[in-house]
Design an enzyme around this catalytic site. Structure first.
Site, mmCIF file in Angstrom:
data_model
loop_
_atom_site.group_PDB
_atom_site.id
_atom_site.type_symbol
_atom_site.label_atom_id
_atom_site.label_comp_id
_atom_site.label_asym_id
_atom_site.label_seq_id
_atom_site.Cartn_x
_atom_site.Cartn_y
_atom_site.Cartn_z
ATOM 1 N N CYS A 93 -84.367 59.697 32.668
ATOM 2 C CA CYS A 93 -85.431 58.767 32.920
ATOM 3 C C CYS A 93 -84.810 57.861 33.803
ATOM 4 O O CYS A 93 -83.913 56.781 33.281
ATOM 5 C CB CYS A 93 -85.871 58.177 31.636
ATOM 6 S SG CYS A 93 -86.888 56.782 31.890
ATOM 7 N N CYS B 286 -85.861 54.055 33.114
ATOM 8 C CA CYS B 286 -84.983 53.620 32.144
ATOM 9 C C CYS B 286 -83.531 53.060 32.315
ATOM 10 O O CYS B 286 -83.093 52.129 31.963
ATOM 11 C CB CYS B 286 -84.909 54.592 30.607
ATOM 12 S SG CYS B 286 -86.354 55.471 30.437
ATOM 13 N N ASP B 287 -82.769 53.962 33.116
ATOM 14 C CA ASP B 287 -81.622 54.103 33.142
ATOM 15 C C ASP B 287 -80.996 53.718 34.623
ATOM 16 O O ASP B 287 -80.008 53.281 34.883
ATOM 17 C CB ASP B 287 -80.778 55.188 32.840
ATOM 18 C CG ASP B 287 -81.040 55.377 31.341
ATOM 19 O OD1 ASP B 287 -81.206 54.542 30.598
ATOM 20 O OD2 ASP B 287 -81.240 56.548 30.918
#
Ligand code: NAP
Length: 307
Positions: free
Chosen positions: A134, A137-138
């Site tokens: 992701c 997200c990261d």
């Protein structure tokens, strides 16, 4: 035991649209949303192809709008994971979560699909320490770093482009010499000077110490072994349907996709399915929304005819 007209399992675009339509049909639907609302689109950085939003919007924004609209008409959301279902005894169907058991007169399955694992040594060990599925997200953690992306489809290219906001360099490692991604995404990637392509190459292992430091590779055509130094490995190689709870109870294809008919009804009358749990082909927010609509309308009609 709580009795419900319709339980929708899953809270991505298909589930929340089914909630909107069944709520407007006065069915007072309950959505069992999982741990987190929104499904895959909620971890998508930018949605540019959902009609009605010409400027685009982020995945979480779109999900919030879906939720608000469903709740406005009375849909209820419960944040829980379904642990067990029993569809074998017909209506009412039994659905269990950690804390509740429900009886439902109809069910709409909208659990979507999950990112596929590469299945190489080091992958599991370095999840959260350099291995990610992701970018939204990261990505932030890779500011000023070098990363690789594995895959050649829309997700790999779109997320690779997104990662250039943070990383100094993004190497996209693809097993063939041609991308599967849409031409518009390919053009953007080829024009982006932070992106380079590593063609005809597979990743055999992810290596590191505390954090990822590299990936070991094999050139597909020559068999030559290599290693690419990297701080992160983002893996986007497709998805598998989240259908394991229903194995043995519903008909599925060889890849685990639930089989639904033109009315989105599964092999069990009264159990419907929409979105990526039953769609290996189209997999867009817009198509999942359409399928959620169909399932909800068919479910409403089925309840009218059978109750
Ligand atoms: P995908 O289209 O199935 O692409 C998967 C990619 O991973 C392919 O390039 C495939 O290589 C590669 N791959 C698969 N298994 C591999 C393995 N074991 N090792 C190395 N490479 C592997 O999946 P996706 O990109 O997640 O997209 C899924 C669906 O969502 C598609 O329908 C896509 O159009 C849609 N989507 C759309 C958008 C958008 O419209 N903006 C954005 C994201 C996703 P091969 O090419 O050699 O098979």
């Amino acid at each position: 035991m709580q009795e419900e007209n319709v339980i929708i399992i899953g809270s991505g675009p298909a589930g929340l649209t089914a909630a909107l339509y069944t709520a407007r049909a006065n069915l007072n639907p309950l959505v069992i949303a999982g741990d987190q609302i929104g499904g895959q689109v909620s971890i998508t950085s930018e949605v540019e192809n959902y009609p009605g939003f010409p400027e685009g919007l982020t995945g979480p924004e779109l999900v919030e709008r879906f939720k608000e609209q469903a709740e406005r008409f009375g849909a209820r959301l419960e944040y829980a994971m379904v642990s067990e279902v029993d569809f074998t005894q017909g209506v009412p169907f039994t659905i269990k979560t950690g804390s509740n058991t429900y009886q439902a007169h109809s069910v709409i399955l909208a659990l979507g699909a999950s990112a596929r694992r590469l299945g190489v040594p080091g992958e599991e060990a370095y999840i959260g320490r350099g291995v990610s599925y992701c970018a939204t997200c990261d990505g932030f953690f890779f500011r000023g770093k070098d990363v690789v992306v594995i895959g050649g489809g829309d997700s790999a290219i779109e997320e690779g482009i997104f990662l250039t906001k943070f990383a100094d360099s993004v190497k996209i490692i693809h097993r063939r010499d041609e991308l599967r991604a849409k031409p518009i995404l390919q053009d953007r990637a080829f024009r982006n000077e932070k992106i380079s392509l590593v063609w005809n190459t597979v990743v055999d292992e992810i290596v590191g110490e505390q954090l990822v430091t590299g990936v070991k590779t094999t050139a597909v055509k020559t068999g030559e072994k290599g290693q690419i130094a990297t701080d992160g490995a983002f893996i986007f190689i497709g998805h598998d349907p989240n259908s394991h709870l229903f194995k043995g109870q519903l008909q599925m294809d060889d890849h685990g996709y639930v089989i639904a008919d033109a009315n989105r009804m599964t092999s069990v009358p009264g159990v419907f399915a929409a979105g990526e749990i039953q769609d290996p082909v189209w997999r867009q927010v817009a198509t999942s929304v359409g399928q959620g609509t169909e399932a909800a309308m068919a479910c409403t009609r089925w309840l009218e005819e059978n109750e």
